[in-house]
Design an enzyme around this catalytic site. Structure first.
Site, mmCIF file in Angstrom:
data_model
loop_
_atom_site.group_PDB
_atom_site.id
_atom_site.type_symbol
_atom_site.label_atom_id
_atom_site.label_comp_id
_atom_site.label_asym_id
_atom_site.label_seq_id
_atom_site.Cartn_x
_atom_site.Cartn_y
_atom_site.Cartn_z
ATOM 1 N N ASP A 132 0.821 -1.213 0.000
ATOM 2 C CA ASP A 132 0.000 0.000 0.000
ATOM 3 C C ASP A 132 0.857 1.267 0.000
ATOM 4 O OD1 ASP A 132 -2.148 1.660 0.126
ATOM 5 O OD2 ASP A 132 -2.798 1.118 2.135
ATOM 6 N N CYS A 196 -24.038 -0.205 5.152
ATOM 7 C CA CYS A 196 -23.160 0.978 5.068
ATOM 8 C C CYS A 196 -24.023 2.209 5.350
ATOM 9 C CB CYS A 196 -22.489 1.077 3.687
ATOM 10 S SG CYS A 196 -21.568 2.628 3.519
#
Ligand code: B12
Length: 308
Positions: A132, A196
Protein backbone atom coordinates in the site's frame (compact mmCIF):
# COMPACT_ATOMS: atom_id res chain seq x y z
CA UNK A 1 13.67 -23.60 -11.47
CA UNK A 2 9.99 -22.61 -11.64
CA UNK A 3 8.89 -25.15 -9.04
CA UNK A 4 11.93 -24.71 -6.83
CA UNK A 5 11.55 -20.93 -6.81
CA UNK A 6 7.78 -21.10 -6.21
CA UNK A 7 8.24 -23.52 -3.29
CA UNK A 8 10.99 -21.35 -1.85
CA UNK A 9 8.78 -18.23 -1.94
CA UNK A 10 5.81 -20.04 -0.36
CA UNK A 11 8.05 -21.26 2.46
CA UNK A 12 9.64 -17.83 2.96
CA UNK A 13 6.18 -16.23 3.19
CA UNK A 14 5.09 -18.81 5.78
CA UNK A 15 8.19 -18.04 7.81
CA UNK A 16 7.08 -14.39 7.92
CA UNK A 17 3.58 -15.44 9.03
CA UNK A 18 1.67 -14.51 5.90
CA UNK A 19 -1.49 -16.62 5.84
CA UNK A 20 -1.65 -16.78 2.08
CA UNK A 21 0.77 -16.46 -0.79
CA UNK A 22 -0.33 -16.65 -4.42
CA UNK A 23 1.25 -16.14 -7.83
CA UNK A 24 -0.08 -14.63 -11.04
CA UNK A 25 1.35 -14.03 -14.49
CA UNK A 26 2.25 -10.42 -15.18
CA UNK A 27 0.01 -8.72 -17.75
CA UNK A 28 -1.10 -5.18 -18.43
CA UNK A 29 -4.36 -4.75 -16.49
CA UNK A 30 -6.64 -3.94 -19.40
CA UNK A 31 -10.11 -4.76 -18.04
CA UNK A 32 -9.39 -3.56 -14.49
CA UNK A 33 -7.73 -0.47 -15.97
CA UNK A 34 -10.97 0.43 -17.76
CA UNK A 35 -12.93 0.04 -14.51
CA UNK A 36 -10.36 2.12 -12.64
CA UNK A 37 -10.51 4.83 -15.33
CA UNK A 38 -14.32 4.97 -15.15
CA UNK A 39 -14.08 5.24 -11.34
CA UNK A 40 -11.55 8.07 -11.55
CA UNK A 41 -13.52 9.86 -14.28
CA UNK A 42 -16.54 9.85 -11.97
CA UNK A 43 -14.35 11.35 -9.23
CA UNK A 44 -15.07 8.43 -6.89
CA UNK A 45 -11.56 8.94 -5.50
CA UNK A 46 -12.44 12.34 -4.00
CA UNK A 47 -9.29 14.33 -3.29
CA UNK A 48 -6.95 11.33 -3.66
CA UNK A 49 -5.55 12.85 -6.86
CA UNK A 50 -2.35 10.80 -6.60
CA UNK A 51 -4.50 7.99 -8.00
CA UNK A 52 -5.04 9.91 -11.27
CA UNK A 53 -1.40 10.90 -11.50
CA UNK A 54 -0.15 7.32 -11.33
CA UNK A 55 -2.84 5.72 -13.51
CA UNK A 56 -0.47 4.37 -16.21
CA UNK A 57 1.83 2.72 -13.65
CA UNK A 58 -1.12 1.18 -11.81
CA UNK A 59 -2.29 -0.67 -14.88
CA UNK A 60 1.19 -1.38 -16.23
CA UNK A 61 3.75 -2.14 -13.50
CA UNK A 62 6.43 -2.74 -16.14
CA UNK A 63 6.71 1.06 -16.10
CA UNK A 64 8.00 0.59 -12.54
CA UNK A 65 10.23 -2.41 -13.23
CA UNK A 66 10.93 -3.36 -16.83
CA UNK A 67 11.34 -7.11 -16.76
CA UNK A 68 8.44 -8.30 -14.57
CA UNK A 69 7.28 -11.81 -15.36
CA UNK A 70 5.13 -12.59 -12.31
CA UNK A 71 3.34 -11.06 -9.37
CA UNK A 72 3.36 -12.46 -5.85
CA UNK A 73 0.44 -11.52 -3.57
CA UNK A 74 0.60 -12.03 0.17
CA UNK A 75 -2.04 -11.76 2.89
CA UNK A 76 -1.30 -10.84 6.51
CA UNK A 77 -4.08 -11.08 9.11
CA UNK A 78 -4.55 -8.13 11.47
CA UNK A 79 -7.77 -9.08 13.23
CA UNK A 80 -7.70 -9.72 16.98
CA UNK A 81 -10.34 -11.10 19.37
CA UNK A 82 -10.62 -7.67 21.06
CA UNK A 83 -13.97 -5.90 20.74
CA UNK A 84 -14.90 -2.24 20.66
CA UNK A 85 -17.02 -0.98 23.52
CA UNK A 86 -20.76 -1.19 22.87
CA UNK A 87 -21.14 2.23 24.50
CA UNK A 88 -22.06 4.69 21.76
CA UNK A 89 -20.28 7.48 23.68
CA UNK A 90 -16.95 5.77 23.06
CA UNK A 91 -15.35 6.63 19.70
CA UNK A 92 -13.97 3.87 17.50
CA UNK A 93 -10.69 3.49 15.64
CA UNK A 94 -10.67 0.84 12.90
CA UNK A 95 -8.93 -2.45 13.60
CA UNK A 96 -6.13 -2.01 11.10
CA UNK A 97 -5.09 1.25 12.78
CA UNK A 98 -5.75 0.86 16.51
CA UNK A 99 -2.45 -0.85 17.28
CA UNK A 100 1.01 0.24 18.23
CA UNK A 101 2.72 0.21 14.86
CA UNK A 102 1.93 1.18 11.29
CA UNK A 103 1.32 -1.84 9.07
CA UNK A 104 3.44 -0.30 6.30
CA UNK A 105 6.48 -0.62 8.57
CA UNK A 106 5.62 -4.06 9.94
CA UNK A 107 4.83 -5.65 6.58
CA UNK A 108 7.60 -3.87 4.68
CA UNK A 109 10.19 -5.46 6.93
CA UNK A 110 8.70 -8.88 6.21
CA UNK A 111 8.56 -8.30 2.46
CA UNK A 112 12.14 -7.07 2.51
CA UNK A 113 13.27 -10.18 4.27
CA UNK A 114 11.45 -12.45 1.79
CA UNK A 115 12.88 -10.57 -1.19
CA UNK A 116 16.43 -10.64 0.18
CA UNK A 117 16.13 -14.38 0.75
CA UNK A 118 14.89 -14.93 -2.82
CA UNK A 119 17.55 -12.74 -4.40
CA UNK A 120 20.40 -14.29 -2.49
CA UNK A 121 19.09 -17.84 -3.01
CA UNK A 122 18.56 -17.61 -6.78
CA UNK A 123 20.97 -16.00 -9.19
CA UNK A 124 19.60 -13.32 -11.51
CA UNK A 125 16.32 -12.90 -9.65
CA UNK A 126 15.11 -9.33 -9.21
CA UNK A 127 12.18 -8.29 -7.01
CA UNK A 128 10.34 -5.12 -5.99
CA UNK A 129 7.90 -5.05 -3.10
CA UNK A 130 4.97 -2.90 -2.05
CA UNK A 131 2.53 -2.70 0.80
CA UNK A 132 0.00 0.00 0.00
CA UNK A 133 2.86 2.38 -0.65
CA UNK A 134 3.14 2.62 -4.42
CA UNK A 135 1.17 2.91 -7.67
CA UNK A 136 0.07 -0.72 -7.47
CA UNK A 137 -3.37 -2.38 -7.67
CA UNK A 138 -2.88 -4.63 -4.63
CA UNK A 139 -6.44 -6.00 -4.74
CA UNK A 140 -6.47 -6.76 -8.46
CA UNK A 141 -3.26 -8.78 -8.19
CA UNK A 142 -4.54 -10.54 -5.07
CA UNK A 143 -7.62 -11.68 -7.00
CA UNK A 144 -5.50 -12.85 -9.91
CA UNK A 145 -3.17 -14.69 -7.52
CA UNK A 146 -6.04 -16.58 -5.89
CA UNK A 147 -5.85 -14.90 -2.47
CA UNK A 148 -9.61 -14.30 -2.54
CA UNK A 149 -12.36 -12.66 -4.55
CA UNK A 150 -13.29 -9.00 -4.62
CA UNK A 151 -16.43 -8.77 -2.52
CA UNK A 152 -19.39 -6.47 -2.89
CA UNK A 153 -17.82 -4.25 -0.21
CA UNK A 154 -14.83 -4.01 -2.62
CA UNK A 155 -12.44 -5.71 -0.18
CA UNK A 156 -10.69 -8.98 -0.95
CA UNK A 157 -12.38 -11.82 0.90
CA UNK A 158 -11.01 -15.29 1.52
CA UNK A 159 -13.36 -18.16 2.19
CA UNK A 160 -10.94 -19.43 4.85
CA UNK A 161 -9.81 -16.16 6.46
CA UNK A 162 -12.42 -13.46 5.84
CA UNK A 163 -11.11 -10.01 4.86
CA UNK A 164 -9.27 -8.53 7.84
CA UNK A 165 -5.89 -8.90 6.18
CA UNK A 166 -3.39 -6.59 4.50
CA UNK A 167 -2.14 -7.32 1.01
CA UNK A 168 1.52 -7.15 0.06
CA UNK A 169 2.63 -7.27 -3.59
CA UNK A 170 5.98 -8.36 -5.01
CA UNK A 171 7.01 -8.05 -8.66
CA UNK A 172 9.56 -10.61 -9.85
CA UNK A 173 11.44 -11.18 -13.11
CA UNK A 174 10.87 -14.97 -13.21
CA UNK A 175 8.01 -17.28 -14.09
CA UNK A 176 6.29 -19.04 -11.21
CA UNK A 177 3.64 -21.74 -10.76
CA UNK A 178 0.51 -19.63 -11.13
CA UNK A 179 -2.55 -19.96 -8.91
CA UNK A 180 -6.16 -20.03 -10.03
CA UNK A 181 -8.52 -17.21 -9.10
CA UNK A 182 -11.10 -18.13 -6.49
CA UNK A 183 -14.85 -18.13 -7.00
CA UNK A 184 -16.92 -15.08 -5.91
CA UNK A 185 -18.99 -16.36 -2.98
CA UNK A 186 -20.94 -13.16 -2.25
CA UNK A 187 -23.92 -14.64 -4.09
CA UNK A 188 -27.15 -12.77 -3.38
CA UNK A 189 -25.88 -11.40 -0.02
CA UNK A 190 -26.37 -7.62 0.22
CA UNK A 191 -25.56 -7.12 3.94
CA UNK A 192 -22.54 -4.83 3.47
CA UNK A 193 -24.41 -2.63 1.02
CA UNK A 194 -27.49 -2.39 3.21
CA UNK A 195 -25.47 -1.74 6.39
CA UNK A 196 -23.16 0.98 5.07
CA UNK A 197 -24.65 3.99 6.87
CA UNK A 198 -23.57 6.54 4.27
CA UNK A 199 -24.40 4.53 1.11
CA UNK A 200 -20.74 4.68 0.12
CA UNK A 201 -21.25 1.24 -1.42
CA UNK A 202 -23.47 2.80 -4.09
CA UNK A 203 -23.70 -0.42 -6.08
CA UNK A 204 -22.47 -4.01 -5.75
CA UNK A 205 -18.63 -4.07 -5.94
CA UNK A 206 -18.48 -0.26 -6.15
CA UNK A 207 -17.48 2.36 -3.63
CA UNK A 208 -17.66 6.13 -3.65
CA UNK A 209 -14.80 7.35 -1.46
CA UNK A 210 -16.51 10.74 -1.03
CA UNK A 211 -19.20 8.99 1.02
CA UNK A 212 -16.96 6.47 2.79
CA UNK A 213 -16.39 7.10 6.53
CA UNK A 214 -12.87 5.72 6.13
CA UNK A 215 -12.04 8.30 3.45
CA UNK A 216 -13.69 11.15 5.34
CA UNK A 217 -11.91 10.46 8.63
CA UNK A 218 -8.47 9.64 7.14
CA UNK A 219 -7.89 11.06 3.69
CA UNK A 220 -10.09 14.16 3.60
CA UNK A 221 -8.00 17.18 4.57
CA UNK A 222 -10.95 19.60 4.66
CA UNK A 223 -14.25 19.63 6.50
CA UNK A 224 -16.38 16.49 6.72
CA UNK A 225 -19.65 17.28 4.90
CA UNK A 226 -22.60 17.83 7.22
CA UNK A 227 -24.57 15.13 5.40
CA UNK A 228 -22.05 12.43 6.46
CA UNK A 229 -22.72 10.77 9.80
CA UNK A 230 -19.48 9.11 10.94
CA UNK A 231 -21.45 6.74 13.18
CA UNK A 232 -18.97 6.69 16.05
CA UNK A 233 -15.83 6.19 13.92
CA UNK A 234 -12.99 8.66 14.43
CA UNK A 235 -10.38 6.94 12.24
CA UNK A 236 -11.33 4.54 9.45
CA UNK A 237 -14.42 2.37 9.52
CA UNK A 238 -14.96 -1.39 9.71
CA UNK A 239 -18.72 -1.63 9.26
CA UNK A 240 -18.73 -3.25 5.80
CA UNK A 241 -16.27 -5.87 7.05
CA UNK A 242 -17.78 -6.35 10.52
CA UNK A 243 -21.13 -7.31 8.98
CA UNK A 244 -19.65 -9.63 6.35
CA UNK A 245 -20.60 -13.28 7.05
CA UNK A 246 -17.10 -14.38 5.99
CA UNK A 247 -15.63 -12.48 8.93
CA UNK A 248 -17.14 -14.72 11.56
CA UNK A 249 -14.26 -17.20 11.29
CA UNK A 250 -12.40 -15.99 14.35
CA UNK A 251 -8.99 -16.31 12.80
CA UNK A 252 -6.78 -13.87 14.60
CA UNK A 253 -3.27 -12.54 14.46
CA UNK A 254 -0.91 -13.08 17.35
CA UNK A 255 1.14 -10.09 16.19
CA UNK A 256 1.25 -7.67 19.12
CA UNK A 257 1.57 -4.72 16.74
CA UNK A 258 -2.11 -5.00 15.85
CA UNK A 259 -3.58 -5.21 19.34
CA UNK A 260 -5.21 -1.97 20.51
CA UNK A 261 -3.08 0.76 21.99
CA UNK A 262 -4.03 0.91 25.66
CA UNK A 263 -3.82 4.70 26.13
CA UNK A 264 -6.56 5.30 23.57
CA UNK A 265 -8.60 2.12 23.37
CA UNK A 266 -12.21 2.51 24.53
CA UNK A 267 -11.52 5.93 26.01
CA UNK A 268 -14.14 8.67 26.07
CA UNK A 269 -14.24 11.42 23.46
CA UNK A 270 -13.64 13.97 26.25
CA UNK A 271 -10.36 12.31 27.16
CA UNK A 272 -9.26 12.01 23.54
CA UNK A 273 -10.15 15.54 22.50
CA UNK A 274 -8.08 16.89 25.36
CA UNK A 275 -4.86 15.51 23.87
CA UNK A 276 -2.46 18.35 23.14
CA UNK A 277 -0.76 18.32 19.75
CA UNK A 278 2.41 17.12 21.45
CA UNK A 279 0.58 14.28 23.16
CA UNK A 280 -1.16 13.33 19.89
CA UNK A 281 2.18 13.21 18.06
CA UNK A 282 3.85 11.21 20.82
CA UNK A 283 0.97 8.75 21.24
CA UNK A 284 0.48 8.04 17.55
CA UNK A 285 4.07 8.26 16.36
CA UNK A 286 4.71 5.31 14.01
CA UNK A 287 1.01 4.39 13.78
CA UNK A 288 -1.50 4.93 10.92
CA UNK A 289 -3.50 7.45 12.99
CA UNK A 290 -0.74 10.04 12.50
CA UNK A 291 -1.91 10.27 8.85
CA UNK A 292 -4.90 12.40 9.78
CA UNK A 293 -2.62 14.82 11.68
CA UNK A 294 -3.67 16.65 14.83
CA UNK A 295 -6.12 18.88 12.94
CA UNK A 296 -7.88 15.80 11.50
CA UNK A 297 -7.94 14.12 14.92
CA UNK A 298 -9.64 17.12 16.53
CA UNK A 299 -11.98 17.58 13.54
CA UNK A 300 -13.07 13.91 13.75
CA UNK A 301 -13.63 14.09 17.51
CA UNK A 302 -15.63 17.31 17.19
CA UNK A 303 -17.73 15.67 14.50
CA UNK A 304 -18.20 12.65 16.79
CA UNK A 305 -19.32 14.92 19.64
CA UNK A 306 -21.70 16.74 17.35
CA UNK A 307 -19.96 20.02 17.92
CA UNK A 308 -18.75 20.53 14.36
C1 B12 B 1 -7.65 4.14 -2.36
C2 B12 B 1 -7.78 3.15 -1.24
C3 B12 B 1 -8.84 3.31 -0.33
C4 B12 B 1 -9.96 4.31 -0.57
C5 B12 B 1 -10.91 3.71 -1.64
C6 B12 B 1 -11.36 2.27 -1.30
C7 B12 B 1 -11.39 1.32 -2.48
N1 B12 B 1 -12.26 0.34 -2.36
O1 B12 B 1 -10.64 1.43 -3.42
C8 B12 B 1 -10.56 4.46 0.86
C9 B12 B 1 -9.88 5.62 1.57
C10 B12 B 1 -12.06 4.67 0.91
C11 B12 B 1 -10.09 3.15 1.49
C12 B12 B 1 -10.72 2.57 2.57
C13 B12 B 1 -10.34 1.34 3.12
N2 B12 B 1 -9.23 0.65 2.86
CO1 B12 B 1 -8.05 1.09 1.38
N3 B12 B 1 -6.88 1.27 -0.10
C14 B12 B 1 -6.86 2.08 -1.11
C15 B12 B 1 -5.71 1.72 -2.06
C16 B12 B 1 -4.56 2.71 -1.81
C17 B12 B 1 -6.05 1.72 -3.55
C18 B12 B 1 -7.32 0.93 -3.91
C19 B12 B 1 -7.73 1.16 -5.34
O2 B12 B 1 -6.98 0.96 -6.25
N4 B12 B 1 -8.95 1.64 -5.54
C20 B12 B 1 -9.44 1.95 -6.85
C21 B12 B 1 -10.83 1.43 -7.06
C22 B12 B 1 -11.21 1.63 -8.52
O3 B12 B 1 -10.78 0.09 -6.77
P1 B12 B 1 -11.96 -0.78 -6.24
O4 B12 B 1 -12.88 -0.18 -5.27
O5 B12 B 1 -11.26 -2.00 -5.83
O6 B12 B 1 -12.78 -0.86 -7.61
C23 B12 B 1 -12.81 -1.96 -8.41
C24 B12 B 1 -14.16 -2.62 -8.35
O7 B12 B 1 -15.17 -1.62 -8.32
C25 B12 B 1 -14.12 -3.38 -9.65
N5 B12 B 1 -15.43 -3.66 -10.18
C26 B12 B 1 -16.24 -2.86 -10.83
N6 B12 B 1 -17.36 -3.53 -11.17
C27 B12 B 1 -17.22 -4.80 -10.73
C28 B12 B 1 -18.05 -5.90 -10.81
C29 B12 B 1 -17.61 -7.11 -10.25
C30 B12 B 1 -18.50 -8.30 -10.33
C31 B12 B 1 -16.35 -7.20 -9.58
C32 B12 B 1 -15.87 -8.48 -8.95
C33 B12 B 1 -15.52 -6.06 -9.51
C34 B12 B 1 -15.98 -4.89 -10.08
O8 B12 B 1 -13.40 -2.58 -10.56
C35 B12 B 1 -12.69 -1.57 -9.88
C36 B12 B 1 -11.25 -1.52 -10.41
O9 B12 B 1 -10.55 -2.72 -10.22
C37 B12 B 1 -5.36 0.25 -1.59
C38 B12 B 1 -3.86 -0.11 -1.65
C39 B12 B 1 -3.41 -0.35 -3.06
N7 B12 B 1 -2.30 0.23 -3.44
O10 B12 B 1 -4.04 -1.10 -3.79
C40 B12 B 1 -5.89 0.22 -0.13
C41 B12 B 1 -6.60 -1.07 0.33
C42 B12 B 1 -7.63 -1.42 -0.72
N8 B12 B 1 -7.29 -0.63 1.53
C43 B12 B 1 -7.34 -1.51 2.45
C44 B12 B 1 -8.07 -1.36 3.66
C45 B12 B 1 -7.75 -2.32 4.79
C46 B12 B 1 -9.05 -0.35 3.78
C47 B12 B 1 -10.10 -0.21 4.88
C48 B12 B 1 -10.66 -1.53 5.41
C49 B12 B 1 -9.50 0.62 6.06
C50 B12 B 1 -10.48 0.98 7.14
N9 B12 B 1 -10.79 0.09 8.06
O11 B12 B 1 -10.97 2.09 7.20
C51 B12 B 1 -11.19 0.64 4.15
C52 B12 B 1 -12.20 -0.26 3.43
C53 B12 B 1 -13.28 0.52 2.70
C54 B12 B 1 -13.80 -0.26 1.50
N10 B12 B 1 -14.97 -0.85 1.61
O12 B12 B 1 -13.09 -0.34 0.49
C55 B12 B 1 -6.65 -2.82 2.06
C56 B12 B 1 -7.71 -3.88 1.69
C57 B12 B 1 -7.32 -5.31 2.07
C58 B12 B 1 -8.36 -6.30 1.61
N11 B12 B 1 -8.47 -7.41 2.33
O13 B12 B 1 -9.06 -6.12 0.64
C59 B12 B 1 -5.76 -2.31 0.82
C60 B12 B 1 -5.57 -3.33 -0.29
C61 B12 B 1 -4.39 -1.90 1.41
C62 B12 B 1 -3.45 -3.10 1.59
N12 B12 B 1 -2.42 -3.21 0.75
O14 B12 B 1 -3.66 -3.94 2.44
N13 B12 B 1 -9.04 2.62 0.82
Amino acid sequence: MKKELSDFIRKASENENFIKCGFSKFEILKKEGELLKAWLDENRNGEMKWMNNSFEKRINPSLIQEDIKSVISLAYIYDTPILHSEDSNIPRISRYAWGNRDYHKVIKKKLKSICSAIESGFEGVKTKYYIDDGPVMDKTWAVRSGIGWQGKNTNIISNEFGSFFFIGTIFINKELEYDKSTEDLCGSCMICINECPTNALYDEYKIDSNLCISYQTIENRGEIPESINIKGWIFGCDICQDVCPFNGKKIFTSDENFFPKEEVFNKSAFELINFSEEKFNKTFDGTPVKRTKYTGWIRNLKKFMGTL
